[in-house]
Write a protein that holds these residues in place. Structure first.
Motif, PDB file in Angstrom:
ATOM      1  N   PRO A 140      31.347  57.971  35.555  1.00 56.04           N
ATOM      2  CA  PRO A 140      30.784  58.079  36.916  1.00 56.04           C
ATOM      3  C   PRO A 140      29.899  56.892  37.308  1.00 56.04           C
ATOM      4  N   ALA A 141      29.398  56.142  36.325  1.00 55.66           N
ATOM      5  CA  ALA A 141      28.476  55.038  36.612  1.00 55.66           C
ATOM      6  C   ALA A 141      29.176  53.684  36.701  1.00 55.66           C
ATOM      7  N   LEU A 142      30.498  53.663  36.471  1.00 55.97           N
ATOM      8  CA  LEU A 142      31.196  52.379  36.387  1.00 55.97           C
ATOM      9  C   LEU A 142      31.480  51.752  37.749  1.00 55.97           C
ATOM     10  N   VAL A 143      31.318  50.430  37.802  1.00 56.68           N
ATOM     11  CA  VAL A 143      31.788  49.636  38.941  1.00 56.68           C
ATOM     12  C   VAL A 143      32.858  48.701  38.394  1.00 56.68           C
ATOM     13  N   THR A 144      34.095  48.896  38.862  1.00 58.95           N
ATOM     14  CA  THR A 144      35.229  48.109  38.373  1.00 58.95           C
ATOM     15  C   THR A 144      35.841  47.364  39.555  1.00 58.95           C
ATOM     16  N   ILE A 145      35.984  46.045  39.406  1.00 59.94           N
ATOM     17  CA  ILE A 145      36.466  45.187  40.491  1.00 59.94           C
ATOM     18  C   ILE A 145      37.846  44.652  40.116  1.00 59.94           C
ATOM     19  N   ILE A 146      38.858  44.969  40.895  1.00 62.73           N
ATOM     20  CA  ILE A 146      40.215  44.465  40.664  1.00 62.73           C
ATOM     21  C   ILE A 146      40.347  43.117  41.368  1.00 62.73           C
ATOM     22  N   LEU A 147      40.847  42.127  40.649  1.00 64.14           N
ATOM     23  CA  LEU A 147      40.897  40.761  41.176  1.00 64.14           C
ATOM     24  C   LEU A 147      42.337  40.270  41.302  1.00 64.14           C
ATOM     25  N   ASN A 148      42.578  39.469  42.330  1.00 66.73           N
ATOM     26  CA  ASN A 148      43.802  38.664  42.404  1.00 66.73           C
ATOM     27  C   ASN A 148      43.516  37.460  43.269  1.00 66.73           C
ATOM     28  N   THR A 275      41.934  32.925  31.729  1.00 63.72           N
ATOM     29  CA  THR A 275      40.972  33.850  32.338  1.00 63.72           C
ATOM     30  C   THR A 275      39.694  33.123  32.707  1.00 63.72           C
ATOM     31  N   LEU A 276      39.231  32.261  31.813  1.00 67.32           N
ATOM     32  CA  LEU A 276      37.988  31.522  32.067  1.00 67.32           C
ATOM     33  C   LEU A 276      38.117  30.661  33.316  1.00 67.32           C
ATOM     34  N   LYS A 277      39.204  29.913  33.442  1.00 66.16           N
ATOM     35  CA  LYS A 277      39.394  29.037  34.607  1.00 66.16           C
ATOM     36  C   LYS A 277      39.512  29.856  35.887  1.00 66.16           C
ATOM     37  N   PHE A 278      40.203  30.997  35.821  1.00 65.51           N
ATOM     38  CA  PHE A 278      40.356  31.858  36.992  1.00 65.51           C
ATOM     39  C   PHE A 278      38.987  32.344  37.477  1.00 65.51           C
ATOM     40  N   LEU A 279      38.151  32.806  36.541  1.00 64.17           N
ATOM     41  CA  LEU A 279      36.833  33.339  36.908  1.00 64.17           C
ATOM     42  C   LEU A 279      35.924  32.247  37.460  1.00 64.17           C
ATOM     43  N   MET A 280      35.909  31.084  36.809  1.00 72.04           N
ATOM     44  CA  MET A 280      35.049  29.991  37.273  1.00 72.04           C
ATOM     45  C   MET A 280      35.456  29.547  38.669  1.00 72.04           C
ATOM     46  N   SER A 281      36.747  29.517  38.915  1.00 73.14           N
ATOM     47  CA  SER A 281      37.230  29.148  40.246  1.00 73.14           C
ATOM     48  C   SER A 281      36.794  30.178  41.283  1.00 73.14           C
ATOM     49  N   LYS A 282      36.913  31.458  40.930  1.00 70.86           N
ATOM     50  CA  LYS A 282      36.528  32.529  41.841  1.00 70.86           C
ATOM     51  C   LYS A 282      35.030  32.495  42.153  1.00 70.86           C
ATOM     52  N   MET A 283      34.220  32.135  41.155  1.00 69.84           N
ATOM     53  CA  MET A 283      32.767  32.154  41.322  1.00 69.84           C
ATOM     54  C   MET A 283      32.212  30.824  41.828  1.00 69.84           C
ATOM     55  N   GLY A 284      33.060  29.826  41.986  1.00 69.09           N
ATOM     56  CA  GLY A 284      32.590  28.533  42.480  1.00 69.09           C
ATOM     57  C   GLY A 284      31.727  27.798  41.476  1.00 69.09           C
TER      58      GLY A 284
END
Length: 687
Positions: A140-148, A275-284
């Motif tokens: 009940p406490a989870l926040v899950t973010i689906i990314l594409n 995964t690392l490159k995808f996340l860094m790109s998403k986060m600027g």
């Protein structure tokens, strides 16, 4: 590449010095003589310190770089770009060391039949417990973010930890997601015991174990999860909206802090590159930010709250806070203070005396006014409730509350709103100055006159930190001192006036001048053939002007002893510069927080307790108070406890010497100053 210098010939850079201090905290986590669970908690303190360092100090240097400036003048001669590189190198080294320390501690815990298990070591019985725990409490406490590629990544929370999830789908496409590690649930979940064996799983690994339950709507071939964390600039930005109150502006700024620029990105070094490159790109995030490869677990600050498991043998022995001789919690504290001054030395002596003072003032019909400064309140504050009680009883209560006490703003805002609702007169300091002084004065009607009583402290009026921070509080009815305290409260109300103080040393107007004058007396006495000395205890010293003055005193032959817990930009023991200066740092069970200045004064020492470190911000940009000690017995007590701390040869380190953080070792009898100080107060009660 040539290794850059971390200091000039005269000063250590303050950021580097701070990292050296945090290395001392890590030393405690490494120390085999420290109880095991306490070692884990020191590891948590190390990590928490590092988070705050990046939010504040690293962020400050990065702003200098982003502004296109070198910053050499304010950074001790090091270019800001070079300093960022040095910091990153040091932090990566310290992070690696901290992971090794954690691994060692975990092995030692296993020797004690305490097992920290991950998702790969779960038996059937534990599996059932984890399933039920996940469904009942975690899910009940989870926040899950689906990314594409099409989804805009929401701003990740400052210092929150996330599991970066990568799913390989049947068509060989990748689906990414983020799971926020919930802060509302204890990070450490105690699993059912098996005989005398205890088992703990981190929430992170519990989530890894339950990935199939979380992503059961996805048909994937494989799934993996690696932890990441982002740290943001902790500076508050204020709106210019004139329709908002100061409390509203601070409250909004605290919320907006979560959207500050990223200054550090930490990731599990085993994460796959895609995964690392995808996340860094998403986060600027790019190569200009501090990118730190780390271990499997982040937010190790949570280890500060590692469960005790009932194992008192793996914890420090608890001490019972002592009473102050002659001062009773069962009779009038004001009557006692009327006769003589008293000194409270927390945590060796009980903080209850401060609460008792305020509770008595709240009830006493003859008390007409209460004025107090507040910097950091406890989450549940008896101080605040006593002040509200006083206002309800018709007292005139004035509280100068610092809403910009970094990272404690929200607690102060909440109490400020409560106090305001109950009729307390709130003063929000002085524009451009933080109110960091710790003082209280009350006025009591006695006959036809008002008499003042009060207290001045080196520490915050906070019941929680008073159990682990060492601080002095002077209770007094000395009208000379309290008249000056009243003037400071007048300054809060009419800060266009600059008041004169006969006894207190105050910032921002007089501290540097007064300190220099006291140092000059020692220089003069030494040059006249007398023995001049200065003894200082503080958290940090960074002001180059003050350091230069101490160098001048050293060159004149004045003997200077310094106990500096944290940042020390001064370099001791350098021939022709500081050969008469010695400096140590004590890191132990309690956090050394008291500030004390002692000047030899040709055989009649002048002793001050203070809220101020010798940093530029304390001297020039804050309201601070240094209070003289006039009572000879209290003066001697402070000099005695300074001497005990100075003689520490168990937990003291030599600072800014060639061998960084080398322990102070000699052939004298072993002195662990915090234990010896407690024994000192025990003996005072017996005599």
């Amino acid at each position: 590449m040539v290794k850059p210098e971390i200091h000039t010939n005269s000063y250590i850079n303050r950021e580097i010095s701070w990292l050296q201090f945090n290395a001392r905290v890590l030393q405690e986590a490494s120390d085999e003589t420290v109880p095991l669970i306490e070692r884990l908690r020191f590891l948590g303190i190390f990590s928490n310190n590092l988070d705050e360092f990046f939010k504040v100090r690293y962020a400050t240097v990065k702003r200098i770089v982003d502004a296109g400036k070198t910053g050499k003048s304010e950074l001790g001669g090091i270019r800001a770009t070079e300093l960022l590189e040095i910091i990153t190198q040091i932090v990566i080294k310290q992070q690696t060391e901290s992971l090794e320390v954690l691994g060692t501690i975990q092995k030692r815990l296993e020797d004690e039949k305490i097992y920290i298990v991950d998702e790969t070591h779960i038996n059937d019985f534990q599996h059932g417990f984890i399933k039920r725990y996940f469904i009942r409490k975690v899910s009940p406490a989870l926040v899950t973010i689906i990314l594409n590629d099409a989804v805009v990544l929401p701003n990740l929370k400052d210092s929150a930890a996330y599991l970066a999830v990568r799913m390989l789908m049947p068509d060989d496409k990748r689906q990414f997601a983020l799971i926020e590690i919930p802060k509302s649930i204890n990070r450490f979940v105690e699993l059912p015991k098996k005989g005398d064996k205890s088992f703990i799983i981190l929430i992170d690994d519990l989530l890894r174990h339950c990935l199939r339950d979380i992503f059961n709507i996805f048909d994937y071939k494989s799934i993996s999860a690696h932890m990441i964390k982002i740290t943001r600039d902790g500076e508050l930005d204020f709106e210019s909206d004139l329709s908002k109150s100061f409390i509203e502006k601070i409250s909004d700024s605290v919320k907006h802090r979560q959207l500050g620029d990223p200054v550090r990105f930490v990731y599990d070094k085993t994460i796959d590159e895609e995964t690392l490159k995808f996340l860094m790109s998403k986060m600027g995030i790019d190569d200009t930010d501090s990118i730190i490869p780390g271990g499997r677990y982040h937010n190790r600050r949570d280890y500060m709250n590692f469960p005790s498991l009932g194992r008192t043998d793996l914890l420090y022995d608890k001490i019972e806070a002592l009473p102050i001789k002659g001062l009773s919690l069962e009779s009038s504290i004001l009557e006692a203070i009327d006769k003589q001054d008293y000194l409270l030395h927390a945590p060796y002596q009980t903080f209850s005396y401060i609460v008792k003072f305020l509770r008595e003032a709240a009830l006493d019909p003859q008390v007409k006014t209460i004025k107090i400064t507040i910097y950091r309140l406890a989450q549940i504050s008896h101080i605040a409730s006593s002040l509200i009680n006083a206002a309800i009883n018709g007292k005139s209560v004035t509280v100068s509350i610092e809403l910009q006490a970094r990272f404690d703003e929200q607690a102060n805002i909440n109490y400020a709103q409560q106090m305001e609702e109950e009729g307390v007169n709130l003063v929000f300091g002085v524009k451009g100055l933080k109110v960091h002084s710790k003082m209280c004065v009350i006025e009591r009607e006695e006959g036809k006159k008002l008499k003042r009583y009060g207290f001045i402290s080196t520490g915050n009026f906070n019941e929680s930190t008073a159990k682990i921070y060492t601080d002095y509080t002077l209770f007094t009815s000395d009208q000379r001192i309290l008249k000056d305290v009243s003037k400071i409260f007048n300054f809060f109300e009419t800060n266009y006036k600059i008041f004169r103080y006969k006894h207190l040393i105050t910032s921002p107007h007089y501290t540097k001048k007064a300190i220099f004058k006291l140092i000059d007396v020692e220089i003069k006495n030494t040059k006249n053939g007398n023995q001049g000395f200065i003894r200082l205890k503080m958290n940090s010293i960074t002001s180059y002007d003050v350091i230069d003055k101490l160098y001048e005193a050293s060159n004149a032959g004045v003997k200077i002893q310094m106990i500096v817990r944290g940042i020390c930009c001064l370099i001791p023991g350098v021939k022709g510069l500081s050969e008469n200066i010695e400096a140590i740092s004590v890191v132990d069970k309690f956090l050394e927080h008291s500030r004390v200045y002692i000047f030899g004064n040709n055989g009649n020492p002048k002793v001050y307790i203070s809220s101020a470190d010798w940093m530029t911000r304390n001297i020039e940009n804050r309201v601070e108070v240094s209070c003289p000690i006039y009572d000879e017995a209290i003066k001697q007590e402070i000099m005695d406890t300074f001497d005990i701390c100075w003689r520490d040869n168990v937990k003291a380190r030599l600072i800014n010497t060639p061998n960084e953080n080398e322990y102070k070792i000699n052939n004298d009898e072993k002195v662990r100053s915090q234990i010896a100080t407690y024994d000192y107060y025990l003996k005072k009660l017996e005599n």
